[in-house]
Design a protein around this motif. Structure first.
Motif, mmCIF file in Angstrom:
data_model
loop_
_atom_site.group_PDB
_atom_site.id
_atom_site.type_symbol
_atom_site.label_atom_id
_atom_site.label_comp_id
_atom_site.label_asym_id
_atom_site.label_seq_id
_atom_site.Cartn_x
_atom_site.Cartn_y
_atom_site.Cartn_z
ATOM 1 N N ASP A 178 87.184 103.002 133.536
ATOM 2 C CA ASP A 178 87.875 101.831 132.985
ATOM 3 C C ASP A 178 89.073 102.206 132.105
ATOM 4 O O ASP A 178 89.993 101.413 131.941
ATOM 5 C CB ASP A 178 86.900 100.963 132.187
ATOM 6 N N TYR A 179 89.051 103.414 131.547
ATOM 7 C CA TYR A 179 90.206 103.837 130.733
ATOM 8 C C TYR A 179 91.480 103.930 131.574
ATOM 9 O O TYR A 179 92.564 103.647 131.072
ATOM 10 C CB TYR A 179 89.918 105.177 130.047
ATOM 11 N N THR A 180 91.362 104.323 132.831
ATOM 12 C CA THR A 180 92.562 104.412 133.681
ATOM 13 C C THR A 180 93.195 103.033 133.815
ATOM 14 O O THR A 180 94.401 102.873 133.763
ATOM 15 C CB THR A 180 92.221 104.923 135.095
ATOM 16 N N LYS A 181 92.320 102.037 133.974
ATOM 17 C CA LYS A 181 92.773 100.667 134.202
ATOM 18 C C LYS A 181 93.293 100.029 132.911
ATOM 19 O O LYS A 181 93.963 98.995 132.949
ATOM 20 C CB LYS A 181 91.581 99.858 134.720
ATOM 21 N N SER A 182 92.962 100.637 131.772
ATOM 22 C CA SER A 182 93.398 100.046 130.504
ATOM 23 C C SER A 182 94.874 100.312 130.229
ATOM 24 O O SER A 182 95.438 99.773 129.286
ATOM 25 C CB SER A 182 92.546 100.582 129.348
ATOM 26 N N LEU A 183 95.498 101.149 131.055
ATOM 27 C CA LEU A 183 96.908 101.488 130.834
ATOM 28 C C LEU A 183 97.836 100.380 131.334
ATOM 29 O O LEU A 183 97.622 99.808 132.406
ATOM 30 C CB LEU A 183 97.253 102.789 131.561
ATOM 31 N N LYS A 184 98.858 100.129 130.562
ATOM 32 C CA LYS A 184 99.877 99.146 130.917
ATOM 33 C C LYS A 184 100.566 99.548 132.221
ATOM 34 O O LYS A 184 100.926 100.715 132.398
ATOM 35 C CB LYS A 184 100.904 99.090 129.788
ATOM 36 N N GLY A 185 100.731 98.612 133.114
ATOM 37 C CA GLY A 185 101.489 98.874 134.339
ATOM 38 C C GLY A 185 100.679 99.499 135.463
ATOM 39 O O GLY A 185 101.167 99.593 136.593
ATOM 40 N N LYS B 289 104.271 65.152 117.632
ATOM 41 C CA LYS B 289 104.642 65.342 116.232
ATOM 42 C C LYS B 289 105.740 66.404 116.090
ATOM 43 O O LYS B 289 105.962 67.206 116.994
ATOM 44 C CB LYS B 289 103.398 65.747 115.432
ATOM 45 N N LYS B 290 106.396 66.384 114.945
ATOM 46 C CA LYS B 290 107.394 67.388 114.615
ATOM 47 C C LYS B 290 106.656 68.560 113.966
ATOM 48 O O LYS B 290 105.922 68.381 112.997
ATOM 49 C CB LYS B 290 108.400 66.780 113.610
ATOM 50 N N VAL B 291 106.827 69.750 114.543
ATOM 51 C CA VAL B 291 106.066 70.912 114.058
ATOM 52 C C VAL B 291 106.964 72.135 113.948
ATOM 53 O O VAL B 291 107.696 72.462 114.887
ATOM 54 C CB VAL B 291 104.912 71.275 115.032
ATOM 55 N N SER B 292 106.909 72.812 112.828
ATOM 56 C CA SER B 292 107.551 74.124 112.706
ATOM 57 C C SER B 292 106.467 75.172 112.484
ATOM 58 O O SER B 292 105.673 75.053 111.552
ATOM 59 C CB SER B 292 108.528 74.152 111.527
ATOM 60 N N MET B 293 106.442 76.194 113.366
ATOM 61 C CA MET B 293 105.521 77.317 113.167
ATOM 62 C C MET B 293 106.347 78.447 112.584
ATOM 63 O O MET B 293 107.339 78.865 113.180
ATOM 64 C CB MET B 293 104.932 77.760 114.496
ATOM 65 N N VAL B 294 105.920 78.934 111.421
ATOM 66 C CA VAL B 294 106.744 79.875 110.663
ATOM 67 C C VAL B 294 106.010 81.201 110.441
ATOM 68 O O VAL B 294 104.847 81.218 110.040
ATOM 69 C CB VAL B 294 107.093 79.245 109.285
ATOM 70 N N LEU B 295 106.699 82.290 110.741
ATOM 71 C CA LEU B 295 106.178 83.634 110.449
ATOM 72 C C LEU B 295 107.322 84.483 109.925
ATOM 73 O O LEU B 295 108.420 84.452 110.484
ATOM 74 C CB LEU B 295 105.637 84.294 111.724
ATOM 75 N N PRO B 296 107.089 85.261 108.871
ATOM 76 C CA PRO B 296 108.180 86.053 108.300
ATOM 77 C C PRO B 296 108.655 87.199 109.205
ATOM 78 O O PRO B 296 109.763 87.677 109.044
ATOM 79 C CB PRO B 296 107.594 86.581 106.986
ATOM 80 N N TYR B 297 107.801 87.648 110.122
ATOM 81 C CA TYR B 297 108.201 88.737 111.032
ATOM 82 C C TYR B 297 107.964 88.304 112.474
ATOM 83 O O TYR B 297 107.132 87.433 112.729
ATOM 84 C CB TYR B 297 107.403 90.006 110.728
ATOM 85 N N PRO B 298 108.682 88.920 113.421
ATOM 86 C CA PRO B 298 108.472 88.548 114.827
ATOM 87 C C PRO B 298 107.028 88.846 115.261
ATOM 88 O O PRO B 298 106.373 89.734 114.706
ATOM 89 C CB PRO B 298 109.443 89.455 115.585
ATOM 90 N N VAL B 299 106.543 88.107 116.252
ATOM 91 C CA VAL B 299 105.203 88.331 116.796
ATOM 92 C C VAL B 299 105.184 89.696 117.502
ATOM 93 O O VAL B 299 106.092 90.029 118.267
ATOM 94 C CB VAL B 299 104.849 87.208 117.798
ATOM 95 N N LEU B 300 104.151 90.500 117.200
ATOM 96 C CA LEU B 300 103.981 91.815 117.846
ATOM 97 C C LEU B 300 104.066 91.681 119.366
ATOM 98 O O LEU B 300 103.554 90.723 119.934
ATOM 99 C CB LEU B 300 102.593 92.369 117.520
ATOM 100 N N ALA B 301 104.673 92.671 119.993
ATOM 101 C CA ALA B 301 104.839 92.650 121.447
ATOM 102 C C ALA B 301 103.503 92.404 122.163
ATOM 103 O O ALA B 301 103.446 91.672 123.154
ATOM 104 C CB ALA B 301 105.443 93.967 121.923
ATOM 105 N N SER B 302 102.419 92.986 121.620
ATOM 106 C CA SER B 302 101.127 92.862 122.298
ATOM 107 C C SER B 302 100.581 91.437 122.302
ATOM 108 O O SER B 302 99.660 91.122 123.049
ATOM 109 C CB SER B 302 100.111 93.805 121.655
ATOM 110 N N GLN C 207 96.758 97.069 128.236
ATOM 111 C CA GLN C 207 98.190 97.276 128.011
ATOM 112 C C GLN C 207 98.405 98.541 127.186
ATOM 113 O O GLN C 207 99.400 98.669 126.469
ATOM 114 C CB GLN C 207 98.792 96.074 127.266
ATOM 115 N N LYS C 208 97.490 99.490 127.306
ATOM 116 C CA LYS C 208 97.584 100.691 126.479
ATOM 117 C C LYS C 208 98.672 101.633 126.989
ATOM 118 O O LYS C 208 99.040 101.614 128.159
ATOM 119 C CB LYS C 208 96.233 101.410 126.476
ATOM 120 N N SER C 209 99.152 102.496 126.075
ATOM 121 C CA SER C 209 100.117 103.521 126.477
ATOM 122 C C SER C 209 99.384 104.829 126.746
ATOM 123 O O SER C 209 98.293 105.063 126.214
ATOM 124 C CB SER C 209 101.155 103.732 125.367
#
Lengths: 328, 328
Positions: free
Chosen positions: B246-253, A44-57, A197-199
């Motif tokens: 587990d917090y150590t492993k939760s970090l990105k990279g 099928k022909k499908v357009s998925m639309v969102l007003p803002y880009p998808v969050l990096a996460s 993927q935490k900082s």
């Protein structure tokens, strides 16, 4: 719930536009891209639309690359499907213009507060996530669920149930998750992308936030505070505090957990959680806010220490009025 | 796997003694009490034996009150069932004496390293938890799973899979969990008892532990340290640090997470976790320790700063040898 009608609309049409709510979470994005990829796969022909880009996460979700801005799509579509959205306005003005300019609008959601604004409303408040309803739809429509579709729908389930820990986790939800693993949902990828993927800054903020943890005399109220100073010091951003309020609730004997965030000088965002009996929707309403019985919030103007004192006093008052125990 | 044989033994006998491993976790206790209550409900004579009292955090499990000390039981039993135990010695000397003094010893486990020491070995390394095997056994034996039995077995599943987040989570495991909810497992009680009974001191320890979080230059190694000073300061006990790694492993990279715990002056317990490719069993072995590919540990004598430097150097060496990426 008009699920059979929705199956007929999916099978009988070829030209779809899909969207979801602003600030889309895992259920919104997983449902959008799970359904979008499934319709694409059916030719099928499908357009998925969102007003803002998808969050990096969430950019690990298969299908992200197909997401368009409302300004990218032109003309009138046959069918609009809006996912995980209690009311039209939550899609945002631009996506709303696109989704309303359709011959048939299908509203697929699991929120009890849904406004039934579609031409067809596939609303099931028993579903743990909108992704669970989308999975049922695809199975009934006879569309094969590929690993990419399954990954999206699994993310929808796992994020809306807090990894199957929240009270909305049902046997049906767990069986749907099992089925999606059978279909090839990438469990390890999902887990790593969602939870690992935490900082470093966000964990520093958590450390500082936990440092502020305090209990009232009875031990039934726990709260934490994030001031502007703490935020700047840690190098984190306010979004990094998402979910931190759950630590207050993790304490033994606590009924109400509160997080105070100084979003700007003199403006304090207050979040509430309760475990068993205190209606925090009512509590938040005392300060002009609202939400649900077990999760609510409000914004209070004032100095952080004053706001803390005020809110905790009111919380103790409501706790006392509920006789310190569940209403039977 | 001799599951049909085990069903016959359950159906054909009346006199059982059950035990599990020392320091029993949720899978050990949930399997023990789930099976114990099921046999009791079938009108059989059952003794559940543990050499030490059940930890306070698991005393919410239905059936706890039936658990006996090895010295409480006398004479010879017809059937001994040992659960979640890789080898006989892990049951502890006193429970071992009781469980070996039986006409037939049934060994029910899901660990790949199981030593097949029973007269009958119901060992399934594909099972996410021993509780999953116990559930299959009960279904095949035609024993009704009551809400109390279901609650025990659900705890077994949810603890051994990290709330369905670990890689051992399979479709079968999720379907078993769904079935247990159908049988009346108390999801909300389980969640609150497992995850919402923390002490203020344990969260203070978490705050201090996160404060110590550090990354190496490449960002592939993250570590945290709990010194005796920090422990005493926070008021927590070392058991409160369970899961903090587990917090150590939760970090990105991050590929490898390390937790250093000064268990006594000059004695550092080191725990390792890896995400995708580094074999931390090999890493721990460099310091006389061991474990699994993705989770291992060792104890190193020395001052905490020196041990940190030594261990991180060795970790960087092994990471470099693995070419900084997964071996194909």
């Amino acid at each position: 719930m008009d699920i059979e009608e929705a199956v007929k609309i999916i099978q009988g049409n070829n030209d779809f536009v899909l969207t979801t709510h602003l600030n889309p979470d895992g259920d919104a994005l997983g449902s959008l891209m799970g359904l979008g990829l499934a319709l694409l796969k059916s030719g099928k022909k499908v357009s998925m639309v969102l007003p803002y880009p998808v969050l990096a996460s969430y950019q690990f979700l298969p299908g992200c690359q197909h997401v368009l801005q409302p300004s990218d799509v032109l003309g009138r579509f046959d069918v609009g499907i809006i996912l995980d959205c209690t009311e039209m306005a939550r899609a945002g003005e631009k996506a709303q213009d696109v989704i309303e300019n359709t011959r048939c609008l299908v509203n697929v959601d699991h929120h009890i507060s849904n406004q039934y604004f579609g031409d067809l409303n596939v609303v099931d408040p028993q579903a743990a996530a909108t992704g669970e309803i989308v999975c049922s739809l695809l199975v009934r429509a006879g569309i094969t669920i590929t690993p990419d579709i399954a990954t999206n729908l699994y993310v929808a389930l796992v994020t809306d149930t807090g990894s199957f820990q929240h009270q909305n986790t049902t046997a049906k939800c767990l069986r749907t998750a099992a089925y999606l693993l059978d279909c090839g949902a990438k469990h390890n990828l999902i887990h790593q992308c969602l939870y690992e993927q935490k900082s470093l800054d966000s964990l520093r903020l958590l450390s500082r936030c936990l440092e502020s943890l305090a209990l009232n005399k009875s031990g039934a109220i726990a709260w934490m505070t994030i001031s502007q100073d703490v935020l700047l010091d840690s190098g984190a951003v306010f979004d990094d505090s998402d979910g931190m309020i759950d630590y207050t609730k993790s304490l033994k004997g606590v009924e109400v957990g509160i997080l105070f965030k100084e979003v700007s000088p003199g403006e304090i965002k207050v979040s509430f959680r309760s475990k068993n009996y205190l209606d925090v929707n009512q509590l938040a309403a005392c300060f002009g806010g609202g939400g649900h019985e077990r999760a609510a919030g409000c914004t209070v103007q004032g100095r952080i220490k004053n706001v803390e004192a005020l809110v905790i006093e009111k919380t103790e008052e409501l706790l006392a009025a509920s006789c310190g125990g569940p209403k039977r």
